[in-house]
Each structure stands twice: as C-alpha cells, then as structure tokens.
Write a protein that holds these residues in place. Structure first.
Motif, PDB file in Angstrom:
ATOM      1  N   GLY A   1     -31.768 -52.335 -42.774  1.00  0.00           N
ATOM      2  CA  GLY A   1     -33.003 -51.832 -42.076  1.00  0.00           C
ATOM      3  C   GLY A   1     -33.966 -52.982 -42.111  1.00  0.00           C
TER       4      GLY A   1
ATOM      5  N   PRO B   1     -38.392 -53.499 -41.600  1.00  0.00           N
ATOM      6  CA  PRO B   1     -39.550 -52.944 -41.787  1.00  0.00           C
ATOM      7  C   PRO B   1     -40.382 -52.867 -40.385  1.00  0.00           C
ATOM      8  N   ARG B   2     -40.880 -51.680 -40.088  1.00  0.00           N
ATOM      9  CA  ARG B   2     -41.544 -51.894 -38.946  1.00  0.00           C
ATOM     10  C   ARG B   2     -42.930 -51.335 -38.922  1.00  0.00           C
TER      11      ARG B   2
ATOM     12  N   ARG C   1     -46.650 -49.571 -39.262  1.00  0.00           N
ATOM     13  CA  ARG C   1     -47.098 -48.485 -39.809  1.00  0.00           C
ATOM     14  C   ARG C   1     -46.288 -47.940 -40.867  1.00  0.00           C
ATOM     15  N   GLY C   2     -45.734 -48.738 -41.728  1.00  0.00           N
ATOM     16  CA  GLY C   2     -44.752 -48.485 -42.886  1.00  0.00           C
ATOM     17  C   GLY C   2     -43.694 -47.621 -42.484  1.00  0.00           C
ATOM     18  N   ARG C   3     -43.376 -47.818 -41.406  1.00  0.00           N
ATOM     19  CA  ARG C   3     -41.916 -47.149 -40.978  1.00  0.00           C
ATOM     20  C   ARG C   3     -40.617 -47.923 -41.348  1.00  0.00           C
ATOM     21  N   PHE C   4     -39.672 -47.468 -41.120  1.00  0.00           N
ATOM     22  CA  PHE C   4     -38.474 -48.221 -41.333  1.00  0.00           C
ATOM     23  C   PHE C   4     -37.412 -48.172 -40.106  1.00  0.00           C
ATOM     24  N   GLY C   5     -37.111 -49.234 -39.653  1.00  0.00           N
ATOM     25  CA  GLY C   5     -36.022 -49.403 -38.514  1.00  0.00           C
ATOM     26  C   GLY C   5     -34.725 -49.237 -38.893  1.00  0.00           C
ATOM     27  N   LYS C   6     -33.873 -48.417 -38.789  1.00  0.00           N
ATOM     28  CA  LYS C   6     -32.671 -48.287 -39.154  1.00  0.00           C
ATOM     29  C   LYS C   6     -31.638 -49.225 -38.349  1.00  0.00           C
TER      30      LYS C   6
END
Length: 126
Positions: free
Chosen positions: A97, A99-100, A102-107
């Motif tokens: 993954g 890190p994207r 706004r604290g999201r996670f790109g799988k």
C-alpha cells in the motif's frame, strides 16, 4: 514391501508440466495460454517466441518442460504432440500500500498465478 506407485494424473498418451508463482495476474496469463491451446507444439513454441507479452517467455519454458516430460518420461513422439490443455489459476496475492491524502491508504495488490500445460500425442491422419 514399499509404498505403492501413485496413479498417473493424465492419460497414457499425455504429459503435463506445471509452473507456479508466476508474477502476473491470472487474467493476463490466460490471454497467453489461449494463444497456444489446441495447436501443435511447434506452432505454439513459435507463437510464444514472437509474442510481445512479457510472460510469454515463462509460458514457453513451461511448454518446453511438458515436451521434455513427454519425450523422456513417457516415450511419446515429439512431432505428434498437440497442446491439449493450457489453463491457469490464482496463487498468492501480496498486499502492499501507499499512504494517500487525508490519512487514507491506497491498496496495491501484487498477484501471482500458476499455469498447467498438458500435451497429448495424436496420430496424424493421412
């Protein structure tokens, strides 16, 4: 007094080779397997040699292994061999993954697959 011999998985006029842990998706591998299904092994080897797909080299190696198994282990004639079956399936999937915003996670998934090639000896009709 030993263990009994395992029964053959394929018929007497067939030979098989399996290649595992190929670093490509099964969908892409199936496109290359579809190129060689039902063809004579000589034509299938030519198609794989001149294919632009990256994975075609590994599929060619598996086909050469099936031909060698037919010749050396089962005493089949190489000139009469046809690719009877070429099918692929899923193997493990590595999950990575990034890190994207706004604290999201790109799988990111990294799939592996496997291919099985069965060659069969057919007598030519004249």
């Amino acid at each position: 007094m030993g263990q009994e011999k395992n029964p053959r998985r394929v018929a007497d006029n067939e030979a098989m080779a399996k290649l595992r842990m190929l670093r490509t998706s099964p969908q892409k591998l199936n496109l290359v397997a579809g190129l060689i299904r039902g063809k004579k092994v000589e034509a299938a080897l030519n198609d794989l040699t001149f294919s632009k797909k990256r994975i075609a080299g590994d599929v060619k190696k598996c086909l050469q292994s099936a031909i060698a198994n037919a010749e050396n282990n089962h005493n089949l004639d190489v000139d009469e061999l046809v690719v009877a079956e070429a099918y692929c399936g899923k193997n493990l999937i590595m999950k990575r993954g990034r890190p994207r915003a706004r604290g999201r996670f790109g799988k990111i998934i990294k799939p592996f697959s496997e291919i099985t090639i069965v060659v069969r000896q057919v007598e030519e009709q004249s």
